[in-house]
Motif scaffolding. Sequence first.
Motif, short mmCIF file in Angstrom:
data_model
loop_
_atom_site.label_atom_id
_atom_site.label_comp_id
_atom_site.label_asym_id
_atom_site.label_seq_id
_atom_site.Cartn_x
_atom_site.Cartn_y
_atom_site.Cartn_z
N ASP A 412 23.51 29.60 38.37
CA ASP A 412 24.19 29.09 37.18
C ASP A 412 24.31 30.15 36.09
O ASP A 412 24.40 29.82 34.90
CB ASP A 412 23.47 27.86 36.64
CG ASP A 412 22.01 28.14 36.26
OD1 ASP A 412 21.49 29.22 36.60
OD2 ASP A 412 21.38 27.27 35.63
N GLY A 413 24.34 31.42 36.47
CA GLY A 413 24.38 32.49 35.49
C GLY A 413 25.55 32.42 34.54
O GLY A 413 25.43 32.79 33.36
N LEU A 414 26.72 31.96 35.00
CA LEU A 414 27.89 31.89 34.12
C LEU A 414 27.63 30.97 32.95
O LEU A 414 28.02 31.26 31.81
CB LEU A 414 29.12 31.43 34.91
CG LEU A 414 30.42 31.35 34.11
CD1 LEU A 414 30.84 32.72 33.60
CD2 LEU A 414 31.53 30.73 34.95
N ARG A 415 26.95 29.85 33.22
CA ARG A 415 26.62 28.91 32.15
C ARG A 415 25.43 29.41 31.34
O ARG A 415 25.47 29.46 30.11
CB ARG A 415 26.29 27.53 32.72
CG ARG A 415 25.89 26.50 31.67
CD ARG A 415 25.27 25.27 32.30
NE ARG A 415 24.06 25.58 33.05
CZ ARG A 415 22.86 25.78 32.48
NH1 ARG A 415 22.73 25.73 31.17
NH2 ARG A 415 21.82 26.05 33.24
N ALA A 416 24.37 29.82 32.04
CA ALA A 416 23.13 30.18 31.37
C ALA A 416 23.23 31.49 30.61
O ALA A 416 22.51 31.70 29.62
CB ALA A 416 22.00 30.26 32.39
N GLY A 417 24.10 32.37 31.04
CA GLY A 417 24.18 33.71 30.44
C GLY A 417 25.04 33.81 29.21
O GLY A 417 25.25 34.92 28.70
N GLY A 418 25.56 32.67 28.75
CA GLY A 418 26.41 32.72 27.57
C GLY A 418 27.64 33.57 27.84
O GLY A 418 28.33 33.40 28.83
N GLU A 419 27.91 34.52 26.96
CA GLU A 419 29.09 35.36 27.09
C GLU A 419 28.86 36.57 27.99
O GLU A 419 29.82 37.23 28.40
CB GLU A 419 29.55 35.85 25.71
CG GLU A 419 29.96 34.74 24.76
CD GLU A 419 30.58 35.27 23.49
OE1 GLU A 419 30.62 36.52 23.33
OE2 GLU A 419 31.05 34.47 22.67
N ARG A 420 27.60 36.87 28.34
CA ARG A 420 27.30 38.15 28.97
C ARG A 420 27.91 38.31 30.35
O ARG A 420 28.42 39.39 30.69
CB ARG A 420 25.79 38.35 29.05
CG ARG A 420 25.14 38.66 27.71
CD ARG A 420 23.67 38.95 27.89
NE ARG A 420 22.94 37.77 28.34
CZ ARG A 420 21.76 37.81 28.96
NH1 ARG A 420 21.21 38.98 29.24
NH2 ARG A 420 21.15 36.69 29.30
N VAL A 421 27.86 37.26 31.17
CA VAL A 421 28.37 37.39 32.53
C VAL A 421 29.87 37.61 32.52
O VAL A 421 30.39 38.52 33.19
CB VAL A 421 27.98 36.15 33.36
CG1 VAL A 421 28.69 36.17 34.71
CG2 VAL A 421 26.48 36.09 33.55
N LEU A 422 30.60 36.79 31.79
CA LEU A 422 32.05 36.96 31.74
C LEU A 422 32.41 38.30 31.12
O LEU A 422 33.34 38.98 31.59
CB LEU A 422 32.69 35.82 30.97
CG LEU A 422 34.22 35.89 30.85
CD1 LEU A 422 34.88 35.97 32.21
CD2 LEU A 422 34.75 34.70 30.06
N ASP A 423 31.73 38.71 30.08
CA ASP A 423 32.03 39.98 29.45
C ASP A 423 31.87 41.14 30.44
O ASP A 423 32.70 42.06 30.48
CB ASP A 423 31.11 40.19 28.24
CG ASP A 423 31.53 41.37 27.39
OD1 ASP A 423 32.62 41.33 26.80
OD2 ASP A 423 30.76 42.36 27.33
N ARG A 424 30.82 41.08 31.26
CA ARG A 424 30.60 42.13 32.26
C ARG A 424 31.72 42.14 33.30
O ARG A 424 32.22 43.21 33.68
CB ARG A 424 29.24 41.93 32.92
CG ARG A 424 28.90 42.96 34.01
CD ARG A 424 28.73 44.35 33.42
NE ARG A 424 28.43 45.32 34.44
CZ ARG A 424 27.19 45.67 34.84
NH1 ARG A 424 26.15 45.09 34.25
NH2 ARG A 424 27.01 46.58 35.77
N LEU A 425 32.12 40.97 33.76
CA LEU A 425 33.19 40.92 34.76
C LEU A 425 34.51 41.41 34.20
O LEU A 425 35.26 42.12 34.89
CB LEU A 425 33.33 39.49 35.29
CG LEU A 425 32.14 38.95 36.08
CD1 LEU A 425 32.41 37.52 36.52
CD2 LEU A 425 31.82 39.82 37.27
N LEU A 426 34.81 41.06 32.97
CA LEU A 426 36.05 41.55 32.37
C LEU A 426 36.02 43.07 32.24
O LEU A 426 37.01 43.74 32.48
CB LEU A 426 36.26 40.90 31.00
CG LEU A 426 36.63 39.42 31.01
CD1 LEU A 426 36.61 38.85 29.60
CD2 LEU A 426 38.02 39.22 31.64
#
Length: 433
Positions: A412-426
């Motif tokens: 559940d990293g996308l939910r739990a990680g706040g903005e960090r996971v999406l920011d890294r993928l972008l």
Amino acid sequence: MAATYRQPGVVLTDRLFTVPLDHDRPEGEQIEVYGREVVATDPGAGDRPWLVYLEGGPGFGARRFVGREAWLGRALRDYRVLLLDQRGTGRSTPADRQTLPLRGGPREQADYLAHFRSDAIVRDCELIRETLTGGAPWAVLGQSFGGFCVTRYLSSAPEGLSAALLTGGLPSLDAHADDVYRAAYPRIERKVSAHYARYPQDVDRVRRIAEHLADYRPVLNGGYRLTVEAFQSLGIMLGGGEGSHRLHYLLENAFVRTATGPRLSDAFQEAAQGALSYAAHPLYALLHEAIYAQDHRPTGWAAERVRAEFPQFDAEKALASGTPVLFTGESVHPWAFHCDPSLAPLRETAELLAQRTDWAPLYDPARLERNEVPVAAAVYHDDMYVDTAHSLRTARTVRGLRTWVTDEFEHDGLRAGGERVLDRLLGLVRGEA
């Protein structure tokens, strides 16, 4: 006319799309697919490119955010977002024990549900994209099963994508359901061992609960038949970042003293039924193994069959030998359709789906090897739900795919990680990381 309303920092618009049930018969029966458009209140936000979000599952509607929660705030800085309720979920045309009898008997229901896999979901997306973007490609973010859908998208309609982002959702391209669960049970055992190391007092608690269930075979207040096997399946919680802690809290108040001796407390019953019931997402149970089916072999209740290869999960043997009772994880078994009152009317339908053999291929490895879409995937080390080795093998097939392998998060990293996971993928798809 689409309804538009506001939450803190965002403008929301309800959108409803009509798509064919069977895309190979576009003039045939039509169903509805719902999407919630989310746009930031910043000036010019309505002109930003589109990002469509595909939730995990199968069988779950898109997450219901309030304002700019979790990763959504990061996405809205660059995109307008479409939170899509995949067919059969959320506000889309429902498929459950109440509506499926409208199709006819179990055979007709199974034939209907065969149109609810990732191949149909991607074709829905393509029709919706034409409507919303006028034909321009859009970005897609897929969590878990949503990532399976993204992999299908890259295999069948990459021209519709400007970028593809996956979190915990790179599937094997060719594994049968048997292979999926044969890889899963050792991971599940590791997660259970880690839980018992963290909370050693739960070893005895779990044993006491299992013994009670074996002796009394209770029906919970909400009608769920809590067998030992059903209780073991609470281990699905161990796949999330906070899951071990939440499971511990659920277990600690399992019993209450009554005039007839210790009995399961109402609080425990309520929490257990809430965690185990498929009432809100029946497609998860009905199609869970079908999402892997593509080689004309029946899935045949793979999780149940393969479990027999791992006798350490046999609770009866554990109780007799004094060894810890192990939880299981993300798997669906035929007994669920006897235990769960929301699934019981669909028992025959589920059996027909388990024995079905006419599944079409989902992925095109040759096309993935020629991929030109910028792709980035978060692969969670020792993810309980999706095998890391399977994901990395697929990553090596998809040309240009960049992986971020991390043990900082669970599934559940996308939910739990706040903005960090999406920011890294972008950053990865843009060459900035």
